[in-house]
Design a protein around this motif. Structure first.
Motif, PDB file in Angstrom:
ATOM      1  N   GLN A 160     -13.830 -14.898  -1.978  1.00 15.28           N
ATOM      2  CA  GLN A 160     -14.287 -14.478  -3.362  1.00 15.28           C
ATOM      3  C   GLN A 160     -15.543 -15.355  -3.718  1.00 15.28           C
ATOM      4  N   TYR A 161     -15.510 -16.469  -3.436  1.00 13.01           N
ATOM      5  CA  TYR A 161     -16.714 -17.406  -3.847  1.00 13.01           C
ATOM      6  C   TYR A 161     -17.881 -17.076  -3.226  1.00 13.01           C
ATOM      7  N   GLU A 162     -17.762 -16.606  -1.812  1.00 13.15           N
ATOM      8  CA  GLU A 162     -19.053 -16.129  -1.000  1.00 13.15           C
ATOM      9  C   GLU A 162     -19.551 -14.967  -1.437  1.00 13.15           C
ATOM     10  N   LYS A 163     -18.627 -14.174  -1.808  1.00  9.41           N
ATOM     11  CA  LYS A 163     -19.065 -12.851  -2.427  1.00  9.41           C
ATOM     12  C   LYS A 163     -19.732 -12.878  -3.645  1.00  9.41           C
ATOM     13  N   MET A 164     -19.289 -13.787  -4.658  1.00  9.22           N
ATOM     14  CA  MET A 164     -20.200 -14.136  -5.637  1.00  9.22           C
ATOM     15  C   MET A 164     -21.458 -14.722  -5.725  1.00  9.22           C
ATOM     16  N   LEU A 165     -21.508 -15.612  -4.533  1.00 10.19           N
ATOM     17  CA  LEU A 165     -22.472 -16.280  -4.236  1.00 10.19           C
ATOM     18  C   LEU A 165     -23.600 -15.262  -3.657  1.00 10.19           C
ATOM     19  N   VAL A 166     -23.242 -14.306  -2.801  1.00  8.60           N
ATOM     20  CA  VAL A 166     -24.004 -13.235  -2.337  1.00  8.60           C
ATOM     21  C   VAL A 166     -24.634 -12.249  -3.540  1.00  8.60           C
ATOM     22  N   SER A 167     -23.725 -11.956  -4.352  1.00  4.88           N
ATOM     23  CA  SER A 167     -24.233 -10.918  -5.362  1.00  4.88           C
ATOM     24  C   SER A 167     -25.117 -11.791  -6.525  1.00  4.88           C
ATOM     25  N   GLN A 168     -25.196 -13.100  -6.288  1.00  6.29           N
ATOM     26  CA  GLN A 168     -26.124 -13.832  -7.207  1.00  6.29           C
ATOM     27  C   GLN A 168     -26.932 -14.071  -6.370  1.00  6.29           C
ATOM     28  N   ASN A 169     -27.315 -13.651  -5.246  1.00 10.77           N
ATOM     29  CA  ASN A 169     -28.493 -14.237  -4.440  1.00 10.77           C
ATOM     30  C   ASN A 169     -28.462 -15.492  -3.880  1.00 10.77           C
ATOM     31  N   GLY A 170     -27.456 -16.405  -4.069  1.00 11.67           N
ATOM     32  CA  GLY A 170     -27.408 -17.859  -3.796  1.00 11.67           C
ATOM     33  C   GLY A 170     -28.113 -18.598  -4.939  1.00 11.67           C
ATOM     34  N   LEU A 171     -28.214 -17.962  -5.985  1.00 14.65           N
ATOM     35  CA  LEU A 171     -29.057 -18.823  -7.151  1.00 14.65           C
ATOM     36  C   LEU A 171     -27.722 -18.897  -8.380  1.00 14.65           C
ATOM     37  N   CYS A 172     -28.289 -19.997  -9.302  1.00 13.31           N
ATOM     38  CA  CYS A 172     -27.554 -20.089 -10.674  1.00 13.31           C
ATOM     39  C   CYS A 172     -27.649 -19.029 -11.331  1.00 13.31           C
ATOM     40  N   ALA A 173     -26.557 -18.436 -11.949  1.00 13.40           N
ATOM     41  CA  ALA A 173     -26.396 -17.394 -12.819  1.00 13.40           C
ATOM     42  C   ALA A 173     -27.407 -17.455 -14.090  1.00 13.40           C
ATOM     43  N   ILE A 174     -27.759 -18.861 -14.496  1.00 11.66           N
ATOM     44  CA  ILE A 174     -28.630 -18.950 -15.494  1.00 11.66           C
ATOM     45  C   ILE A 174     -30.028 -19.237 -15.229  1.00 11.66           C
ATOM     46  N   CYS A 175     -30.298 -20.248 -14.480  1.00 11.00           N
ATOM     47  CA  CYS A 175     -31.712 -20.601 -14.324  1.00 11.00           C
ATOM     48  C   CYS A 175     -32.490 -19.949 -13.031  1.00 11.00           C
ATOM     49  N   LYS A 176     -31.592 -19.156 -12.381  1.00 10.89           N
ATOM     50  CA  LYS A 176     -31.965 -18.618 -11.138  1.00 10.89           C
ATOM     51  C   LYS A 176     -32.691 -19.484 -10.265  1.00 10.89           C
ATOM     52  N   LYS A 177     -32.081 -20.716  -9.992  1.00 11.09           N
ATOM     53  CA  LYS A 177     -32.502 -21.730  -9.006  1.00 11.09           C
ATOM     54  C   LYS A 177     -31.494 -21.827  -7.861  1.00 11.09           C
ATOM     55  N   GLY A 178     -31.849 -22.348  -6.850  1.00  8.50           N
ATOM     56  CA  GLY A 178     -30.684 -22.702  -5.770  1.00  8.50           C
ATOM     57  C   GLY A 178     -30.457 -24.231  -6.076  1.00  8.50           C
ATOM     58  N   GLU A 179     -29.489 -24.690  -5.260  1.00 12.25           N
ATOM     59  CA  GLU A 179     -28.987 -25.962  -5.302  1.00 12.25           C
ATOM     60  C   GLU A 179     -29.460 -26.764  -4.012  1.00 12.25           C
ATOM     61  N   ASN A 180     -30.524 -26.488  -3.494  1.00 11.62           N
ATOM     62  CA  ASN A 180     -31.022 -27.234  -2.404  1.00 11.62           C
ATOM     63  C   ASN A 180     -30.016 -27.549  -1.383  1.00 11.62           C
ATOM     64  N   GLY A 181     -29.233 -26.621  -0.782  1.00 10.02           N
ATOM     65  CA  GLY A 181     -28.170 -27.143   0.138  1.00 10.02           C
ATOM     66  C   GLY A 181     -27.028 -27.316  -0.376  1.00 10.02           C
ATOM     67  N   ARG A 182     -26.762 -27.723  -1.811  1.00 10.44           N
ATOM     68  CA  ARG A 182     -25.401 -27.970  -2.217  1.00 10.44           C
ATOM     69  C   ARG A 182     -24.499 -26.710  -2.781  1.00 10.44           C
ATOM     70  N   GLU A 183     -23.654 -26.639  -2.738  1.00 12.42           N
ATOM     71  CA  GLU A 183     -22.596 -25.491  -3.398  1.00 12.42           C
ATOM     72  C   GLU A 183     -22.983 -25.167  -4.725  1.00 12.42           C
ATOM     73  N   LEU A 184     -22.966 -24.259  -5.332  1.00 14.46           N
ATOM     74  CA  LEU A 184     -23.323 -24.038  -6.759  1.00 14.46           C
ATOM     75  C   LEU A 184     -21.592 -24.242  -7.472  1.00 14.46           C
ATOM     76  N   SER A 185     -21.499 -24.522  -8.667  1.00 11.49           N
ATOM     77  CA  SER A 185     -20.409 -24.988  -9.455  1.00 11.49           C
ATOM     78  C   SER A 185     -19.772 -23.605  -9.936  1.00 11.49           C
ATOM     79  N   VAL A 186     -18.300 -23.835  -9.878  1.00  6.61           N
ATOM     80  CA  VAL A 186     -17.976 -22.533 -10.400  1.00  6.61           C
ATOM     81  C   VAL A 186     -17.645 -22.705 -11.942  1.00  6.61           C
TER      82      VAL A 186
END
Length: 173
Positions: free
Chosen positions: A100-126
């Motif tokens: 489910q986490y990976e599905k959410m990550l794909v749906s957000q293109n691996g980016l933060c839902a607010i700032c649309k930036k990635g975490e440079n190799g780190r996982e996004l927070s739930v």
């Protein structure tokens, strides 16, 4: 587990198979055959329950050896341990399976839902509502902390936006 050769496996010990000592050979068997590992865990648990004093004596006698074994196993399997811990934490904390986490990550293109930036190799927070525990999305650490500092209060966030927009003429903007 990393493949181990007889040159790297417990020098001076009698080799069991595949050029490995019996302890490392059993580790490989457990890795390659989940049914064998499950059977071993069951048998060990049953023996411990039937022989509590013998187990305590064995554990006391072999404490250093056991600590060294656990440490070696952890070092050899660090990546797997990290994945397992992440998977367990997601399920325990948010009721979220890794899929489910990976599905959410794909749906957000691996980016933060607010700032649309990635975490440079780190996982996004739930991101989740602390009152209802409902998962809302995935955020970078900064955005997640920012929402947390505003106590998930939309009015407070609007007030902050108004404040920033009022100061648009300042050199900061």
């Amino acid at each position: 587990m990393n493949s181990m050769s007889s040159a790297t496996c417990c020098q001076g010990k009698k080799m069991a198979s595949r050029g490995l000592c019996s302890n490392h050979y059993k580790m490989v068997l457990k890795r390659e055959n989940p049914e064998y590992a499950k059977r071993q865990r069951f048998c060990i648990a049953r023996w411990r329950k039937a022989n509590p004093t013998a187990f305590k004596q064995w554990y006391t006698k072999n404490r250093e050896k056991r600590i060294r074994y656990v440490h070696d196993w952890y070092v050899e399997n660090k990546a797997d341990v990290k994945k397992y811990d992440r998977k367990r934490n997601l399920l325990k904390t948010y009721g979220l399976k890794i899929e489910q986490y990976e599905k959410m990550l794909v749906s957000q293109n691996g980016l933060c839902a607010i700032c649309k930036k990635g975490e440079n190799g780190r996982e996004l927070s739930v991101d989740h509502c602390h009152k209802t525990d409902i998962v809302r999305g995935l955020l970078c650490k900064r955005c997640n902390w920012a929402i947390g500092f505003f106590d998930d209060n939309a009015e407070l966030l609007r007030s902050a936006i108004e404040y920033l927009e009022k100061l648009k003429t300042s050199p900061c903007s």
